[in-house]
Scaffold this active site. Structure first.
Site, mmCIF file in Angstrom:
data_model
loop_
_atom_site.group_PDB
_atom_site.id
_atom_site.type_symbol
_atom_site.label_atom_id
_atom_site.label_comp_id
_atom_site.label_asym_id
_atom_site.label_seq_id
_atom_site.Cartn_x
_atom_site.Cartn_y
_atom_site.Cartn_z
ATOM 1 N N CYS A 101 0.839 -1.195 0.000
ATOM 2 C CA CYS A 101 0.000 0.000 0.000
ATOM 3 C C CYS A 101 0.882 1.256 0.000
ATOM 4 O O CYS A 101 0.609 2.214 -0.732
ATOM 5 C CB CYS A 101 -0.936 0.007 1.198
ATOM 6 S SG CYS A 101 -2.105 1.386 1.214
ATOM 7 N N CYS A 211 -6.700 -3.745 6.283
ATOM 8 C CA CYS A 211 -7.849 -2.846 6.114
ATOM 9 C C CYS A 211 -8.939 -3.427 5.229
ATOM 10 O O CYS A 211 -10.126 -3.162 5.440
ATOM 11 C CB CYS A 211 -7.398 -1.485 5.589
ATOM 12 S SG CYS A 211 -6.766 -1.500 3.903
#
Length: 412
Positions: A101, A211
């Protein structure tokens, strides 16, 4: 300086944005929407970037008096971070989605878009320090030239240090990044700063877990995306001990969830030693066989040209650099251990005993020999970060870990 502040909705990014404003920068806040699945990112999600987080980020921006936008990066996130997560597990490797990410979203998509819009830098709430120093070198005409060197260092907040997941960003993106929380020694200090500034997120709990796996069930997420694939769980001799519904759901070093039903002959726990995606088998054995003392990595990113230059590195040749002393870390909160490291050029840059001889089909690689303590349970796909003191020297993705001689003798 025009600064784009990445605002996740948590206290760290809110205080980072506030400090950027206080430093006199022209600051604009942006929240990255990373999913279109409202259930996956529902309010109260265990991870970051939920619907609730977007609202918290907006309220923080209002308090700071800065413009605020939401950027939809969900397609990019799915095509890079989530796709990498699935393909790596499917290939029998163990990915770190937070590293990817940072690589593909925060310091590629976000930073590149910010630069295109005329921003000079991106500010985030990561716990890490950027230190600068002046270096004087001979110029093209022989006259001395002074340049500023930017170094990535650990945060003084050891419990929250995020230099491990930032190491993948590379020197070019480091030059356009600001980490205002770099000097904070504790999270309590950051919360106090938020409360003093009237930010409502001052007591907001930290996010945790992956997430995009909102319920924390990674195996369930993998099964829903990759489907059930029944296979065998075997010992090091090939004896079948049990079955599984997908080798992709296991990782090297795993102990729980094997459901073997009967104990090992010696009564000791068994751990996952290897994941074989082609045969769809999971190999288990004693903890001793998880011990490694050599690691080969690929897709290396270096943040310290001076260290490599001192080690004789020349990327234009096929020669490896000399060995240099360092410490290495293979988990976000793992303990760094002493090692000697060298940069290598691929393909064909592997440890001598590697029969494939191909540690790095994608470019520059890395070889690591542990010189003190060994490591246990190192899995292909993990991020390995090299340090000298608090300074980040480089990062590589583990391609292969070699069992320590002591572990091999115990096995035989």
């Amino acid at each position: 300086m025009r600064v784009l502040a990445a605002m996740s909705g948590g206290v760290d990014s809110a205080v980072a944005a506030a400090l950027a404003v206080e430093a006199g920068h022209e600051v604009v806040g942006v929240h990255m929407a990373l999913s279109r699945n409202r259930e996956q990112f529902r309010a109260g999600s265990r991870g970051c970037c939920s619907i609730e987080d977007a609202g918290d980020a907006r309220r923080a921006a209002d308090v700071l008096g800065i413009p605020y936008y939401v950027w939809d990066l969900s397609e990019r996130f799915e095509d890079t971070v989530v796709a990498d997560f699935l393909s790596e597990y499917e290939a029998g490797r163990t990915p770190n989605p937070c590293v990817r990410c940072n690589e593909h979203i925060k310091f590629e998509a976000l930073l590149d878009k910010a630069t295109a819009l005329g921003f000079d830098a991106v500010a985030t709430g990561h716990y890490a320090q950027v230190l600068t120093r002046e270096v004087t070198e001979p110029g093209p005409d022989g006259e001395p030239v002074t340049r500023t060197v930017r170094e990535l260092h650990r945060s003084p907040n050891e419990a929250k240090d995020q230099s491990y997941v930032l190491a993948v960003m590379g020197p070019e993106r480091l030059a356009r990044s600001i980490f205002p929380l770099g000097g904070f020694a504790t999270k309590d200090e950051v919360r106090e700063e938020a409360e003093r500034r009237g930010l409502s997120v001052s007591n907001k709990p930290d996010s945790y877990d992956i997430c995009f796996v909102s319920d924390g069930d990674t195996q369930g997420f993998l099964k829903s995306r990759l489907g059930a694939r029944t296979g065998e769980i075997v010992d090091t001799e090939g004896e079948v001990l049990g079955e599984h519904e997908g080798a992709y759901a296991f990782t090297v070093g795993q102990r729980k969830g094997l459901a073997l039903g009967r104990p090992a002959a010696d009564g000791k726990p068994r751990y996952v030693l290897e994941v074989e995606p082609v045969s769809n088998r999971v190999v288990v054995g004693p903890a001793e066989l998880l011990t490694v003392d050599r690691i080969v990595g690929d897709r290396s990113v270096w943040l310290a040209d001076d260290v490599l230059a001192a080690a004789g590195w020349d990327a234009s040749t096929s020669a490896a650099s000399d060995w240099f002393e360092a410490t290495v870390q293979v988990r976000a909160h793992g303990v760094p251990v002493p090692a000697r490291v060298r940069a290598v050029v691929g393909p064909g840059a592997g440890a001598p005993e590697d029969p494939s001889g191909a540690a790095s089909a994608q470019g520059a690689g890395m070889e690591v020999e542990l010189t003190g303590e060994t490591l246990r349970g190192v899995a292909a796909g993990q991020s390995l970060v090299v340090y000298q003191g608090t300074r980040v020297i480089g990062q590589s993705t583990v391609q292969r870990a070699y069992r320590a001689a002591r572990a091999t003798s115990l096995a035989g």
